[in-house]
Design an enzyme around this catalytic site. Structure first.
Site, PDB file in Angstrom:
ATOM      1  N   VAL A 135       2.749  -5.511   3.331  1.00 11.02           N
ATOM      2  CA  VAL A 135       2.200  -6.850   4.238  1.00 11.02           C
ATOM      3  C   VAL A 135       2.989  -8.073   3.778  1.00 11.02           C
ATOM      4  CG1 VAL A 135       0.306  -8.275   5.021  1.00 11.02           C
ATOM      5  CG2 VAL A 135       0.063  -5.730   4.561  1.00 11.02           C
TER       6      VAL A 135
ATOM      7  N   ASP B  50     -11.658   4.236   5.962  1.00 15.13           N
ATOM      8  CA  ASP B  50     -11.389   3.851   4.631  1.00 15.13           C
ATOM      9  C   ASP B  50     -11.903   2.390   4.050  1.00 15.13           C
ATOM     10  OD1 ASP B  50     -10.082   4.055   2.204  1.00 15.13           O
ATOM     11  OD2 ASP B  50      -7.994   3.156   3.033  1.00 15.13           O
TER      12      ASP B  50
ATOM     13  N   GLY C  48       0.672  -1.138  -0.114  1.00 16.94           N
ATOM     14  CA  GLY C  48      -0.165  -0.064  -0.074  1.00 16.94           C
ATOM     15  C   GLY C  48       0.826   1.079  -0.033  1.00 16.94           C
ATOM     16  N   GLY C  49       0.126   2.378   0.124  1.00 15.59           N
ATOM     17  CA  GLY C  49       0.954   3.637  -0.053  1.00 15.59           C
ATOM     18  C   GLY C  49       1.759   4.010   1.169  1.00 15.59           C
TER      19      GLY C  49
ATOM     20  N   LYS D 158       2.523  -6.447   8.684  1.00 14.20           N
ATOM     21  CA  LYS D 158       2.558  -5.506   7.878  1.00 14.20           C
ATOM     22  C   LYS D 158       3.572  -4.433   8.712  1.00 14.20           C
ATOM     23  CE  LYS D 158      -1.383  -3.267   7.435  1.00 14.20           C
ATOM     24  NZ  LYS D 158      -2.753  -2.519   7.616  1.00 14.20           N
TER      25      LYS D 158
END
Length: 390
Positions: free
Chosen positions: A25, A133, A20-21, A40
């Protein structure tokens, strides 16, 4: 960090499951408890930013407080050689985004998915935790019974067009409510609006707001409403269609007030489904880092104009002036300006009830037309929702 390294002498780290940004993970193994885990790790380029580190830690603490079958479990949190990490439940399934990519889902599966997600969010909201989110990439499929689990609580996306921190607003714009896009603080209502958009997308097979350009996307969210579910899928039962249509109504007063409210309507409770215009309850104290909203034109709800006879208007105005003059004459202290109310901070932590969502506070409702008839990560899907979807 390369594959098969040891994290804090306990977790063996293997291949990448998703990126992700803000984090990636990795597949992992807990050598102490002999079980698979998902790990993560904050991106090395972001570890020096105190704000991002704090937000990453807030995610771990927020999610660790939540224990529910529809929420991904957080096992551990720590720091390895300057890199913060979160140890999560390892799931073998897909993300909801993977499933939707294969085509529209059967209505019965969409109903089950919505119920699972709302069950998890109900527990989170009662504990004072907002997600901020909600999107298909953050909903993971659990193998036992193919139930859904909510992942990625409180994480801020920093890469890609849709995942933005521009102006310190946090979330994925495609699933933001009009109020959130306008710069309002995150609320329970925003999570529920995103759930409605997920249901719409799952039924149709594409996003309700498919624009890729950020400006065009923001304009569409603020100024338009997706076509009713019945207009794009005539095989969906009226209750499910009504729940989704109400959840994504542009007017927030026409939406659901809580996850429990929306679940009840989904189950066919006619009182919940046809409850009319309702007020949005107070937001619990969030356990995530609050950000300053982007400066923009406020999202204003306008009451419908009612025609009045000109003589009635004139009489009303004269009556108000007369009463005001009489009151001023009787009250010698009326010329002293009243003190403005003290601002109320929403950032102070409040300890909410562990099992009961806070009751909605009464509001003065403006005239409004009758509402329309009712009609992350863990497992293979970690980070997949961070890819831009067209």
């Amino acid at each position: 960090m390369t594959g098969h390294e040891m994290l804090v002498d306990r977790y063996a780290v293997a291949g990448v499951l998703g990126r992700g940004g803000m984090a990636e993970v990795r597949e992992g193994w807990d050598t102490r408890l002999n079980r698979p885990v998902a790990i993560k790790l904050l991106h090395p380029t972001l570890t020096a930013d105190p704000g991002i580190r704090r937000r990453f830690e807030d995610e771990a603490r927020s999610a660790a407080r939540l224990c529910h079958q529809n929420i991904v479990t957080v096992y551990d949190f720590g720091n390895h050689q300057g890199t913060p990490f979160i140890v999560l439940e390892r799931l073998p399934g897909q993300t909801l985004a993977d499933i939707i990519a294969a085509g529209p889902m059967p209505a019965s599966h969409v109903r089950s998915m919505l119920d699972d997600v709302l069950a998890g969010l109900g527990v989170a909201h009662a504990a004072g935790v907002l997600h901020r989110d909600i999107k298909p990439g953050n909903i993971l499929v659990s193998a036992p019974g193919d139930s859904m689990k909510v992942a990625d609580f409180g994480i801020a996306k920093t890469g890609g067009v849709a995942h933005t921190m521009t102006g310190q607003i946090v979330g994925t714009m495609s699933y933001m409510s009009p109020e959130r896009v306008a710069g309002a603080p995150a609320s329970i209502g925003d999570d529920l609006y995103a759930v409605g958009l997920m249901g719409y997308e799952a039924l149709v097979g594409r996003r309700a707001f498919p624009q890729d350009n950020p400006a065009a996307l923001a304009h569409a969210i603020m100024d338009s409403t997706p076509p009713p579910v019945a207009a794009v899928r005539d095989d969906v039962d009226p209750v499910l269609a009504a729940v989704i249509d109400r959840a994504i109504a542009r007017n927030p007063l026409q939406r659901f007030t809580s996850a429990e409210h929306m679940r009840a309507a989904l189950a066919g409770d006619q009182r919940a489904l046809r409850g009319g215009v309702v007020s949005v309850g107070p937001r619990p104290a969030t356990k995530v880092l609050e950000e300053q909203p982007i400066p923009s034109t406020p999202y204003v709800l306008r009451a419908p104009r009612r025609r009045m006879r000109k003589y009635g208007v004139a009489a009303g105005v004269l009556g108000v002036l007369a009463v005001s003059a009489f009151a001023l004459a009787l009250d010698p202290a009326s010329s002293t300006p009243a003190r403005a109310p003290e601002p109320v901070s929403t950032s102070n932590p409040v300890t909410p009830s562990p099992n009961v969502a806070p009751p909605p506070s009464p509001v003065v409702q403006q005239p409004s037309p009758e509402p329309p008839a009712p009609g992350g990560p863990a497992g293979r899907g970690h980070g997949k929702g961070d890819k831009k979807r067209g």
